[in-house]
Write an enzyme that holds these catalytic residues in place. Structure first.
Site, short mmCIF file in Angstrom:
data_model
loop_
_atom_site.label_atom_id
_atom_site.label_comp_id
_atom_site.label_asym_id
_atom_site.label_seq_id
_atom_site.Cartn_x
_atom_site.Cartn_y
_atom_site.Cartn_z
N ALA A 11 0.84 -1.20 0.00
CA ALA A 11 0.00 0.00 0.00
C ALA A 11 0.86 1.24 0.00
O ALA A 11 2.03 1.21 0.42
CB ALA A 11 -0.90 0.01 1.23
N ASP A 12 0.32 2.34 -0.45
CA ASP A 12 0.94 3.63 -0.20
C ASP A 12 0.52 4.08 1.20
O ASP A 12 -0.38 3.50 1.81
CB ASP A 12 0.52 4.65 -1.26
N ALA A 13 1.17 5.12 1.70
CA ALA A 13 0.99 5.51 3.09
C ALA A 13 -0.47 5.79 3.42
O ALA A 13 -1.08 6.70 2.85
CB ALA A 13 1.83 6.76 3.39
N GLY A 30 -3.00 4.35 2.58
CA GLY A 30 -3.90 4.15 1.46
C GLY A 30 -5.05 3.21 1.77
O GLY A 30 -6.15 3.36 1.21
#
Length: 729
Positions: A251-253, A255
């Site tokens: 995941a992105d931060a 997300g």
């Protein structure tokens, strides 16, 4: 002899909570929390800023956690750990993939020596809107260029063996369509057709998977209304099943938690369930566990999907050699650049500069005694590192003015601020103009500060900030020859002053050795050979503008004018096939100010191109791997050694879908001494001549018909007709 670790056995012995612990990287914990997470079996942590602290965390994980599983240690090593190389957009301007590979290789060595084993790079989002601040992190507007440079970065980071003490796991990001944010506003909505998704935005990621990238990061945006962190069709069906990505999807931060804000998850528990079920393997932010307890009920997750995610994490750790050797040698950990890394940073930085204008040979700066005035907020500034560097990065060693003074010992080099990045001070322009009138040459060093580009740095204006444009006009009014050096993380609008400017060098943000590298180019020690990886628009209202746009039914052949009169309507209505009714702006000339692939040199080149075979091939031959070869003779007809970039483009003249007017499908940067010539061969084949149709499952096709193949330098091009014929019965 130590028994080889069997990830399947580890997974079989784990509890549900222990499996979830392996599937998260908690966002920036403090040292006490990091130690507790490692002790409780966390799968990954962010780098704690030293080899010693990293070894301490790994020791806790290996010796005190339930299964002794070592940690993935992540960090954004985007264009350098300590030694900072040019930003990725600048690297793309080199049109030399070795620049990207060299950066990633040295960065991996510095990072791994300190315990980092996983980087969240490269970014391979195709970027067509310079208002979006993150264009600086990628490789420009072209899918092919992004794919080639992304592969080079992956090879550099990962090397031939991930377990090497000079390799780290790469992460291709952001999957997918993040750069298509409406209005260029970071994190904003996207709306992408199926054909554009496949033919533009997915292509670099397909290449990254083919290059065996260790991980892929999901993007913040939604595609067709489904946020990527919960998009099973793309994360699982396309990325994992169709393409065969066997690494992890991270995941992105935060997300995953943001699925609640997207309005498709009821709460963080629901968000975690949706993300893991869709194909996400590692959550970044820490919302799968709360005080060590699962927030997603076990019965809501498919057990095979969960085990698959954990296995992917453990197999990456195994490939990195962490089970056998989780620690680094603290005595050999890099903390500063050495002479070799500084030399590499300087050499690559100079290869990224792009000369866009050079009337009357203003550049290079003449070596004999002159009065050289360097003005602008970048004259003495050392803000050249660019976006996405950490606080421990090595600063730029010398300013442009300092480097020029050292390179021009027989000249008198003086500096004045002339303008500011923010605000306005007319007195600075008056002082600079008066000094310019007494100088032989003025170098105007202007641009965007590093913190105006990167994440969360979208701009509605693409003009130079502050009163820098007023400075350029003031210097132009002095009558003294001058050159503008533009430091930037994105294409800017230069139309307000470009006609008054004799010479323009785009230097981007070039990193630790930027000042010296820019001086090398200005003085001619290095002949600029870079080309634009992204078009410079004439006005912000023209954005997005990119060279490989799709054909339209009403292509314009002349620019507009507010003084133009609408054609006489007459009795039968408007003749709306007249040139007035074409795809253009009334108040702009056609095309960008400077287009993709454009760049000048201090010397001149002639290119002579020809096919190496008959320009006809069957579909069967293409499927079997046949490639059509073209040879170009590059002649340096000037007086200076230099580099030229040979570029090959194709156009599909008749297809069942609207195709781009041109597509880059090959390039080669070649050094040619003055008066000599070099031979360059480029080939195209099945992967270059087809496209994905408007169906996720129907796939890629090549159609018979005529293709135009253009080979040139960004200034001139020679074109050939290539015929693809139906296969024999």
């Amino acid at each position: 002899m130590k028994a080889k670790v069997q990830p399947e056995q580890i997974v079989a012995s784990m509890t549900y909570a222990q499996k979830l612990a392996q599937l998260q990287i908690v966002w920036r914990p403090d040292s006490a929390e990091a130690g507790s997470l490692a002790r409780n079996g966390a799968g990954a942590l962010f780098w704690p800023a030293s080899a010693q602290a990293t070894n301490a965390l790994q020791r806790i994980a290996v010796e005190e956690s339930p299964h002794g599983v070592p940690l993935l240690i992540g960090l954004d090593v985007v264009h350098g750990q300590f030694t900072i190389f040019p930003t990725p957009l600048a690297q793309a301007a080199s049109f030399d993939p070795e620049v990207a590979r060299a950066d990633a290789r040295l960065s991996a060595k510095e990072a791994r020596s300190n315990g980092v084993n996983w980087t969240f790079s490269p970014m391979i989002d195709v970027s067509r809107d310079p208002r979006w601040g993150r264009v600086v992190e990628g490789f420009g507007e072209d899918p092919y260029l992004n794919a080639v440079f992304g592969e080079a970065k992956i090879r550099g980071y990962q090397g031939d063996n991930l377990s090497s003490n000079a390799s780290i796991a790469a992460c291709a990001k952001h999957f997918v369509g993040y750069s298509a944010a409406e209005g260029g506003r970071d994190y904003n909505t996207t709306d992408i057709s199926v054909q554009r998704l496949h033919n533009v935005y997915l292509e670099p990621f397909r290449a990254a998977v083919a290059a065996r990238v260790a991980s892929v990061m999901a993007s913040f945006n939604a595609v067709s209304g489904v946020p990527m962190h919960a998009n099973r069709e793309l994360l699982t069906d396309v990325l994992k099943n169709e393409w065969g990505h066997d690494g992890i999807v991270v995941a992105d931060a935060d997300g995953v938690g943001e699925l609640v804000d997207h309005g498709i998850a009821a709460d963080t528990s629901d968000a975690g369930r949706l993300a893991l079920s869709a194909g996400l393997d590692v959550e970044m932010g820490g919302s799968l566990l709360s005080d060590g307890e699962p927030i997603v009920r076990e019965e809501l997750l498919d057990s095979e999907r969960l085990d698959d995610a954990v296995l992917r994490v453990l197999r990456l750790k195994q490939a990195l050699g962490l089970f056998e050797n989780p620690y680094v040698d603290e005595s050999t950990a890099a903390t500063d650049p050495d002479d070799a890394s500084l030399s590499a940073a300087r050499d690559t930085a100079a290869r990224c500069a792009v000369l866009l204008k050079n009337d009357d040979g203003v550049l290079p700066v003449k070596p004999w005694g002159q009065r050289v005035l360097v003005v602008g907020p970048y004259a003495d500034s050392k803000d050249h590192l660019g976006a996405w560097v950490q606080y421990f990065a090595s600063p730029t060693t010398t300013s442009i003015a300092e480097s020029l003074a050292e390179a021009l010992p027989e000249s008198v080099v003086t500096t004045l601020p002339g303008a500011t990045f923010f605000g306005s001070d007319p007195g600075l322009q008056a002082e600079a103009a008066a000094a310019a009138a007494e100088a032989d040459l003025v170098i105007v060093a202007v641009g965007e500060p590093s913190d105006l580009s990167g994440e969360a740095s979208s701009r509605s204006s693409l003009d130079l900030p502050g009163d820098q444009e007023k400075l350029i006009h003031a210097i132009a009014g002095s009558g003294t020859p001058f050159a503008v050096v533009l430091m930037t993380g994105r294409p800017l609008v230069v139309s307000d002053w470009i006609d008054q400017c004799p010479a323009l060098l785009v230097a981007w943000h070039l990193g630790t050795e930027a000042g010296k590298a820019i001086s090398d180019v200005l003085t001619g020690t290095v002949n600029p050979g870079g080309k634009l990886p992204m078009s410079f628009p004439r006005a912000v209202g023209q954005v997005p503008i990119y060279y490989n746009h799709e054909s339209t039914g009403r292509p314009a052949r002349t620019g507009g004018s507010l003084a133009d009169k609408r054609p006489d309507v007459g009795l039968t209505g408007p003749n709306n096939t007249d040139d007035y009714y074409k795809s253009k702006y009334l108040d702009l000339e056609l095309g960008p100010q400077f287009g993709f692939g454009y760049g000048l040199s201090y010397t001149s080149f002639e290119l002579e191109s020809s096919p190496d075979q008959a320009l006809s091939v069957t579909l069967d031959e293409l499927r079997a791997g046949s490639r059509i070869s073209f040879t170009t003779i590059v002649r340096n007809t000037g007086t200076k050694d230099g580099d030229e970039v040979v570029q090959l483009y194709i156009s599909d003249l008749l297809a069942t879908m609207t195709r781009p007017v041109r597509q880059l499908r090959g390039f080669r940067r070649v050094f040619v001494p003055a008066g000599e010539e070099r031979r360059v061969s480029l080939t195209i084949g099945w992967d270059d001549l087809g496209f994905w149709i408007n169906d996720h499952r129907a796939g890629y096709i090549v159609e018979p018909g005529e293709f135009r193949v253009g080979i040139g330098s960004g200034l001139t091009s020679r074109e050939f007709s290539l015929w693809v014929t139906p296969s024999s019965p």
